[in-house]
Design a protein around this motif. Structure first.
Motif, PDB file in Angstrom:
ATOM      1  N   ALA A  81      -1.674  12.509  11.744  1.00  0.00           N
ATOM      2  CA  ALA A  81      -2.022  13.780  12.372  1.00  0.00           C
ATOM      3  C   ALA A  81      -3.443  13.719  12.889  1.00  0.00           C
ATOM      4  O   ALA A  81      -4.287  12.976  12.370  1.00  0.00           O
ATOM      5  CB  ALA A  81      -1.877  14.927  11.363  1.00  0.00           C
ATOM      6  N   THR A  82      -3.726  14.502  13.927  1.00  0.00           N
ATOM      7  CA  THR A  82      -5.089  14.689  14.408  1.00  0.00           C
ATOM      8  C   THR A  82      -5.391  16.174  14.445  1.00  0.00           C
ATOM      9  O   THR A  82      -4.532  17.005  14.742  1.00  0.00           O
ATOM     10  CB  THR A  82      -5.291  14.108  15.819  1.00  0.00           C
ATOM     11  OG1 THR A  82      -4.427  14.780  16.730  1.00  0.00           O
ATOM     12  CG2 THR A  82      -5.028  12.622  15.844  1.00  0.00           C
ATOM     13  N   VAL A  83      -6.660  16.513  14.166  1.00  0.00           N
ATOM     14  CA  VAL A  83      -7.093  17.907  14.224  1.00  0.00           C
ATOM     15  C   VAL A  83      -7.277  18.330  15.676  1.00  0.00           C
ATOM     16  O   VAL A  83      -6.825  19.393  16.101  1.00  0.00           O
ATOM     17  CB  VAL A  83      -8.385  18.099  13.414  1.00  0.00           C
ATOM     18  CG1 VAL A  83      -8.922  19.525  13.585  1.00  0.00           C
ATOM     19  CG2 VAL A  83      -8.132  17.795  11.940  1.00  0.00           C
ATOM     20  N   HIS A 140      -0.063   8.957   4.474  1.00  0.00           N
ATOM     21  CA  HIS A 140      -0.332  10.204   5.188  1.00  0.00           C
ATOM     22  C   HIS A 140      -1.799  10.200   5.606  1.00  0.00           C
ATOM     23  O   HIS A 140      -2.697  10.239   4.749  1.00  0.00           O
ATOM     24  CB  HIS A 140      -0.031  11.408   4.299  1.00  0.00           C
ATOM     25  CG  HIS A 140       1.322  11.360   3.662  1.00  0.00           C
ATOM     26  ND1 HIS A 140       2.465  11.757   4.317  1.00  0.00           N
ATOM     27  CD2 HIS A 140       1.719  10.918   2.441  1.00  0.00           C
ATOM     28  CE1 HIS A 140       3.502  11.583   3.521  1.00  0.00           C
ATOM     29  NE2 HIS A 140       3.085  11.074   2.371  1.00  0.00           N
ATOM     30  N   LEU A 141      -2.044  10.156   6.922  1.00  0.00           N
ATOM     31  CA  LEU A 141      -3.402  10.013   7.447  1.00  0.00           C
ATOM     32  C   LEU A 141      -3.679  11.119   8.450  1.00  0.00           C
ATOM     33  O   LEU A 141      -2.899  11.331   9.382  1.00  0.00           O
ATOM     34  CB  LEU A 141      -3.583   8.654   8.124  1.00  0.00           C
ATOM     35  CG  LEU A 141      -3.179   7.405   7.314  1.00  0.00           C
ATOM     36  CD1 LEU A 141      -3.345   6.152   8.166  1.00  0.00           C
ATOM     37  CD2 LEU A 141      -3.991   7.298   6.026  1.00  0.00           C
ATOM     38  N   SER A 142      -4.822  11.797   8.281  1.00  0.00           N
ATOM     39  CA  SER A 142      -5.217  12.870   9.191  1.00  0.00           C
ATOM     40  C   SER A 142      -6.598  12.569   9.766  1.00  0.00           C
ATOM     41  O   SER A 142      -7.566  12.406   9.014  1.00  0.00           O
ATOM     42  CB  SER A 142      -5.237  14.215   8.463  1.00  0.00           C
ATOM     43  OG  SER A 142      -5.681  15.246   9.317  1.00  0.00           O
ATOM     44  N   TYR A 143      -6.668  12.518  11.117  1.00  0.00           N
ATOM     45  CA  TYR A 143      -7.887  12.128  11.827  1.00  0.00           C
ATOM     46  C   TYR A 143      -8.532  13.332  12.515  1.00  0.00           C
ATOM     47  O   TYR A 143      -7.880  14.339  12.777  1.00  0.00           O
ATOM     48  CB  TYR A 143      -7.562  11.073  12.877  1.00  0.00           C
ATOM     49  CG  TYR A 143      -7.140   9.749  12.302  1.00  0.00           C
ATOM     50  CD1 TYR A 143      -8.032   8.693  12.201  1.00  0.00           C
ATOM     51  CD2 TYR A 143      -5.845   9.556  11.839  1.00  0.00           C
ATOM     52  CE1 TYR A 143      -7.652   7.474  11.669  1.00  0.00           C
ATOM     53  CE2 TYR A 143      -5.443   8.340  11.307  1.00  0.00           C
ATOM     54  CZ  TYR A 143      -6.354   7.307  11.225  1.00  0.00           C
ATOM     55  OH  TYR A 143      -5.969   6.097  10.685  1.00  0.00           O
ATOM     56  N   ALA A 144      -9.796  13.164  12.867  1.00  0.00           N
ATOM     57  CA  ALA A 144     -10.516  14.221  13.576  1.00  0.00           C
ATOM     58  C   ALA A 144      -9.995  14.391  14.998  1.00  0.00           C
ATOM     59  O   ALA A 144      -9.996  15.489  15.549  1.00  0.00           O
ATOM     60  CB  ALA A 144     -12.018  13.931  13.581  1.00  0.00           C
ATOM     61  N   GLY A 145      -9.563  13.291  15.645  1.00  0.00           N
ATOM     62  CA  GLY A 145      -9.097  13.360  17.029  1.00  0.00           C
ATOM     63  C   GLY A 145     -10.256  13.286  18.006  1.00  0.00           C
ATOM     64  O   GLY A 145     -11.436  13.344  17.634  1.00  0.00           O
ATOM     65  N   LEU A 200       0.870  -1.176   0.000  1.00  0.00           N
ATOM     66  CA  LEU A 200       0.000   0.000   0.000  1.00  0.00           C
ATOM     67  C   LEU A 200       0.905   1.223   0.000  1.00  0.00           C
ATOM     68  O   LEU A 200       1.701   1.408   0.933  1.00  0.00           O
ATOM     69  CB  LEU A 200      -0.898   0.001   1.243  1.00  0.00           C
ATOM     70  CG  LEU A 200      -1.716  -1.280   1.503  1.00  0.00           C
ATOM     71  CD1 LEU A 200      -2.526  -1.131   2.783  1.00  0.00           C
ATOM     72  CD2 LEU A 200      -2.635  -1.589   0.322  1.00  0.00           C
ATOM     73  N   GLY A 201       0.813   2.041  -1.032  1.00  0.00           N
ATOM     74  CA  GLY A 201       1.745   3.140  -1.144  1.00  0.00           C
ATOM     75  C   GLY A 201       1.150   4.414  -1.699  1.00  0.00           C
ATOM     76  O   GLY A 201       0.163   4.384  -2.443  1.00  0.00           O
ATOM     77  N   GLU A 202       1.736   5.541  -1.294  1.00  0.00           N
ATOM     78  CA  GLU A 202       1.346   6.868  -1.775  1.00  0.00           C
ATOM     79  C   GLU A 202      -0.158   7.093  -1.554  1.00  0.00           C
ATOM     80  O   GLU A 202      -0.916   7.377  -2.479  1.00  0.00           O
ATOM     81  CB  GLU A 202       1.699   7.032  -3.243  1.00  0.00           C
ATOM     82  CG  GLU A 202       3.191   6.884  -3.529  1.00  0.00           C
ATOM     83  CD  GLU A 202       3.482   6.814  -5.002  1.00  0.00           C
ATOM     84  OE1 GLU A 202       3.481   7.882  -5.650  1.00  0.00           O
ATOM     85  OE2 GLU A 202       3.691   5.683  -5.501  1.00  0.00           O
ATOM     86  N   ILE A 203      -0.550   6.953  -0.292  1.00  0.00           N
ATOM     87  CA  ILE A 203      -1.958   7.079   0.091  1.00  0.00           C
ATOM     88  C   ILE A 203      -2.093   8.252   1.051  1.00  0.00           C
ATOM     89  O   ILE A 203      -1.367   8.364   2.035  1.00  0.00           O
ATOM     90  CB  ILE A 203      -2.463   5.783   0.752  1.00  0.00           C
ATOM     91  CG1 ILE A 203      -2.411   4.629  -0.266  1.00  0.00           C
ATOM     92  CG2 ILE A 203      -3.882   5.965   1.286  1.00  0.00           C
ATOM     93  CD1 ILE A 203      -2.736   3.277   0.321  1.00  0.00           C
ATOM     94  N   SER A 204      -3.044   9.121   0.746  1.00  0.00           N
ATOM     95  CA  SER A 204      -3.324  10.281   1.587  1.00  0.00           C
ATOM     96  C   SER A 204      -4.799  10.290   1.939  1.00  0.00           C
ATOM     97  O   SER A 204      -5.652  10.179   1.054  1.00  0.00           O
ATOM     98  CB  SER A 204      -2.954  11.568   0.840  1.00  0.00           C
ATOM     99  OG  SER A 204      -3.329  12.708   1.581  1.00  0.00           O
TER     100      SER A 204
END
Length: 501
Positions: free
Chosen positions: A473-475, A420-425, A387-391
């Protein structure tokens, strides 16, 4: 003035099967009215039979108009060409071909087990094409059907449905007798070779917009599908390309690869490429009208909107050589790779994926022990996944990217590269202390484990996990760790993982 025949002959070089241009047949010449009132399926079937009888097959032309139809039966060496403004509408009522008598069909549900109870179907056909730019409107189809008649009845439904009453489930899964005469698929193929679907639009298409089982050398291009249950289902297929398709399915999966027991044997899905596609879980109909609304809170399984790309759940035959590339996910669940019915998943590459507003986990790899299959069915395997280059952004904070094998059945040789994963937190210390059960026989969904004990990546029962470039990351703040493992051996991390929260 060039005639319509001249135009078709001029298109010969662009048709998937150029010899079909030698004979062109207008459905109106066989009695189709296209007035939105008459039932035109008999005329379609007569035109298709006439084209198939020509020495090199033929092209059946559908001019502008609204053609209400029951079952349209495809034959080999026929192209069905839908002109601009042509609409094939699934008529309401019980005029569809009856579902085949295939015995008990224990190991998959009614929809996967039958093909003839469809608006358009073909069995053992060669050199078939359906071309746009017209519309297939499935408004007269039903999305319902009974579940599998498997006697063990474990892992049949997502755990999110546990609180539903028997009456609520019965409304979604009526018994087989109530299905006679109803259509529950827009396009269905059983077996067949050299099939092309391109350039048309599909709306509200019942249980499946497209179901292809045991089909070889299938190409699906440039379709727009906005439907009330599954979009494109590829079951035990070989040598398949799906590209440049938009598929919106808030209530079920958008593009899904399966390997069920529908053919009476375990057969792998292999050599499948899905590329340059966009999947989503917007409110039904709002992808096509451009409004892309997000008011629907839950899918029928009592989980958030679906609309994803998935391998599974039916997985008796396994999967080999699957490529998922350059695709986008919007307001839907993330990529799911699952084997729970004994099949082996191997050599899977998913890369250059973008996800926005992810309604459960962005990545979900699962070995389960449902074993819905004949005696002797064992536990499957997952190995050789990259699994690669996933945002992914806007991810539901409850569900980390998850790699979940079973004790004694580890997921093997998985590489995560440039993720690269960004969560709500918003996770709590109590969430961090959770130790979810393995739930071996449960239906596989990211929500099956509840809130995960890590907020970014959670892996357990795995061997040979390689991570090369991971940023999380988390917001809002989250009290859980960003990354947690359990029973993971041969873990290799290159580069310093980055997380912010």
């Amino acid at each position: 003035m060039p005639t319509r025949r001249d135009a078709i002959l001029g298109m010969a070089a662009f048709l998937p099967f150029p010899t079909h241009a030698a004979a062109t047949i207008d459905v109106r010449d066989h009695g189709a009215r296209g007035d939105g009132r008459a039932i035109d399926s008999a005329a379609f079937n007569a035109a298709i039979a006439a084209a198939a009888a020509r020495p090199h097959g033929g092209t059946v032309v559908v001019p502008a108009g609204r053609y209400r139809c029951y079952s349209i039966r495809l034959r080999s060496h026929v192209t069905l060409a839908l002109a601009e403004g042509a609409v094939i509408e699934a008529a309401a009522g019980t005029g569809y071909d009856l579902p085949e008598d295939n015995g008990e069909q224990l190991y998959q549900d009614f929809g996967h087990s039958h093909w003839r109870n469809s608006l358009i179907w073909g069995e053992d056909v060669d050199q078939i094409a359906i071309l746009g730019p017209g519309l297939i409107d499935g408004r007269g189809l039903t999305r319902d059907g009974p579940g599998a008649r498997w006697k063990a009845q474990t892992g049949e439904r997502p755990l999110s449905m546990r609180q539903m009453t028997a009456a609520e489930i019965a409304r979604l899964e009526p018994d087989a007798a109530r299905m006679n005469g109803l259509g529950n698929k827009a396009i269905a193929f059983k077996n067949g070779r050299d099939i092309r679907l391109a350039g048309f639009t599909m709306a509200k298409c019942g249980h499946f917009a497209i179901l292809a089982t045991g089909t070889q050398r299938l190409t699906i291009q440039d379709l727009s599908i906005d439907t009330d249950r599954d979009g494109i289902d590829l079951d035990s297929v070989r040598d398949v390309l799906v590209e440049r398709c938009r598929v919106n399915t808030p209530n079920d999966d958008a593009i899904v690869v399966k390997s069920s027991y529908a053919l009476g044997r375990a057969a792998a899905a292999e050599n499948v490429t899905i590329r340059h596609c966009a999947v989503s879980g917007y409110d039904l109909g709002t992808m096509l009208d451009g409004s892309r609304r997000t008011t629907q809170a839950m899918a029928p399984d009592r989980d958030r909107p679906t609309g994803r790309i998935k391998l599974g759940t039916e997985s008796n035959g396994g999967y080999r050589n699957i490529r998922i590339e350059d695709c986008s996910f919007h307001h839907c669940r993330g990529l799911a790779l699952e084997t729970v019915d004994g099949g082996v998943m191997e050599n899977v590459i998913a890369r250059r994926l973008t996800m926005h507003d992810v309604t459960t986990a962005p990545l979900f790899l699962r070995i389960g022990d449902r074993r819905r299959g004949p005696a002797g069915t064992g536990v499957g395997a997952i190995r050789g996944v990259t699994l690669g280059e996933i945002s992914a952004t806007g991810i539901d904070h409850r569900f980390a990217a998850t790699i979940a094998g079973l004790p004694g059945h580890r997921i093997e040789d998985v590489t995560l590269r440039d993720i690269h994963l960004s969560y709500a937190g918003g996770g709590t210390t109590a969430d961090a202390a959770r130790r979810p059960e393995d739930l071996a026989s449960a239906y596989p969904e990211p929500s099956m484990f509840g809130v995960t004990p890590a907020w970014g990546l959670w892996a357990r029962h795995a061997r040979g996990l390689t991570i090369r470039g991971l940023s999380l990351a988390t917001v809002a703040p989250d009290a859980r760790p960003p990354f947690a493992t359990e029973d993971v051996v041969d873990l290799h991390v290159t580069g310093t993982p980055l997380w912010r929260g």
